[in-house]
Design a protein around this motif. Sequence first.
Motif, PDB file in Angstrom:
ATOM      1  N   ARG A 191      36.016  33.454  24.552  1.00  0.00           N
ATOM      2  CA  ARG A 191      35.479  33.294  25.423  1.00  0.00           C
ATOM      3  C   ARG A 191      33.639  33.625  24.676  1.00  0.00           C
ATOM      4  N   ASP A 192      34.024  34.241  23.731  1.00  0.00           N
ATOM      5  CA  ASP A 192      32.390  34.824  23.127  1.00  0.00           C
ATOM      6  C   ASP A 192      31.948  33.095  22.071  1.00  0.00           C
ATOM      7  N   GLN A 237      16.030  33.428  30.328  1.00  0.00           N
ATOM      8  CA  GLN A 237      17.044  34.477  30.028  1.00  0.00           C
ATOM      9  C   GLN A 237      18.149  34.895  30.776  1.00  0.00           C
ATOM     10  N   LEU A 242      22.186  34.658  30.866  1.00  0.00           N
ATOM     11  CA  LEU A 242      22.708  35.875  31.103  1.00  0.00           C
ATOM     12  C   LEU A 242      23.919  35.320  31.932  1.00  0.00           C
ATOM     13  N   PHE A 251      27.599  34.075  30.917  1.00  0.00           N
ATOM     14  CA  PHE A 251      27.988  34.588  30.009  1.00  0.00           C
ATOM     15  C   PHE A 251      28.957  35.634  31.013  1.00  0.00           C
ATOM     16  N   LYS A 308      15.060  35.289  22.258  1.00  0.00           N
ATOM     17  CA  LYS A 308      15.210  36.552  23.653  1.00  0.00           C
ATOM     18  C   LYS A 308      16.561  36.256  24.157  1.00  0.00           C
ATOM     19  N   VAL A 309      17.244  35.729  24.487  1.00  0.00           N
ATOM     20  CA  VAL A 309      18.060  35.284  25.343  1.00  0.00           C
ATOM     21  C   VAL A 309      19.414  35.050  24.518  1.00  0.00           C
ATOM     22  N   ILE A 310      19.249  34.908  22.745  1.00  0.00           N
ATOM     23  CA  ILE A 310      20.385  36.066  22.369  1.00  0.00           C
ATOM     24  C   ILE A 310      20.180  37.160  22.304  1.00  0.00           C
ATOM     25  N   SER A 322      19.841  39.197  24.760  1.00  0.00           N
ATOM     26  CA  SER A 322      20.154  39.724  25.908  1.00  0.00           C
ATOM     27  C   SER A 322      22.186  39.494  26.204  1.00  0.00           C
ATOM     28  N   LEU A 323      22.161  38.505  25.018  1.00  0.00           N
ATOM     29  CA  LEU A 323      23.565  38.264  25.202  1.00  0.00           C
ATOM     30  C   LEU A 323      24.268  39.481  24.424  1.00  0.00           C
ATOM     31  N   ALA A 343      24.324  42.157  26.412  1.00  0.00           N
ATOM     32  CA  ALA A 343      25.620  42.590  27.389  1.00  0.00           C
ATOM     33  C   ALA A 343      27.306  41.938  26.736  1.00  0.00           C
ATOM     34  N   GLY A 344      27.117  41.816  25.926  1.00  0.00           N
ATOM     35  CA  GLY A 344      28.310  42.280  24.987  1.00  0.00           C
ATOM     36  C   GLY A 344      28.926  40.996  24.240  1.00  0.00           C
ATOM     37  N   MET A 345      27.735  39.837  24.161  1.00  0.00           N
ATOM     38  CA  MET A 345      28.781  39.147  23.690  1.00  0.00           C
ATOM     39  C   MET A 345      28.328  38.728  22.310  1.00  0.00           C
ATOM     40  N   THR A 346      29.625  39.043  21.134  1.00  0.00           N
ATOM     41  CA  THR A 346      29.158  38.900  19.352  1.00  0.00           C
ATOM     42  C   THR A 346      28.905  37.040  19.393  1.00  0.00           C
TER      43      THR A 346
END
Lengths: 200, 104
Positions: free
Chosen positions: A11-12, A45, A49, A52, B91-93, B95-96, B99-102
């Motif tokens: 997913r990422d 943002q 978010l 995602f 900032k987007v990176i 916050s991602l 949220a759990g994103m690698t």
Amino acid sequence: MEESLKKDAVRDAEFARDALPYMDDVYRFALSLSRNATDADDLVQDTFLRAFRSWHTFQPGSDARRWLFTICRNAFLRTREKLRHEIDVDDGDAEALAAVRMHVEMVDDGTDQLLARLDLAPALRTALDELHEPFRSAVVLVDVEDQSYEAASEILGVPIGTIRSRLFRGRRQLQEKLRIHARDAGFASATPRDRDTADA
Amino acid sequence: MLATPASRRPRPEIGTQRMPNEMAPIDCRTAVQKLWDFLDEELTAERMEVMHKHLRECSHCLPHTEFAERFLAALHATRNDRPCPSVVRQKVIESLRTAGMTVS
């Protein structure tokens, strides 16, 4: 557990490949909606978010940019009451005719030379910022972000005919603003009568 | 010179029903009414062809077409003016990541 981690990694990777490259596009659209850099920052943002977290709903192979624009628009509407003072127009053909009439006037007063003689970027940027909703969103999506009428219709949640009339009205208003800009810049200060007299 | 409508974007055609007289020649009023649809490539293939033929041959409509093309090109060029600021990108990176994103 390992399976779940694998799914997350996929997913990422997909999100990084298919969604993140559109940050510039989403930023421009967010800026056009919010008309305020701070609000646009938050909106971008929020959009990514939400995207995602909803990535599992994204149809692989479909248009990720269109999907992100839709999320951005919905996020924007959630942040404030929907602007209901929007004045809709429903006659795209009439708008197109009016634009041509204006071009005839611009030829007559010399302002049609504007596009060839001036650096339009600053004037157009200002004119776009000043353009009111709902026209601005239609112009930004179609003319700046290359969305089709159909895509813009889906993103903004209005019929294609409404997109068309908003777009054409917005373009005409932009041309009118450019015409004023040209006059202010002194490129069309002479009236046709003045020019005729001068030529005599 | 009239450009063939630039492929500014992949566009579907409005409507799928073909009008009986879609290939019939058009007058200048119709041409300018549909000028933006033409430049946006939002007409059926038949109408695009009819419009292109009229605009190529009509000295009255050609200047309007060229003006509209220049205007739309300038408008499209504004897209390069405002990239997402790096601080917002960061900032987007962030916050991602939260949220759990690698993110590499």
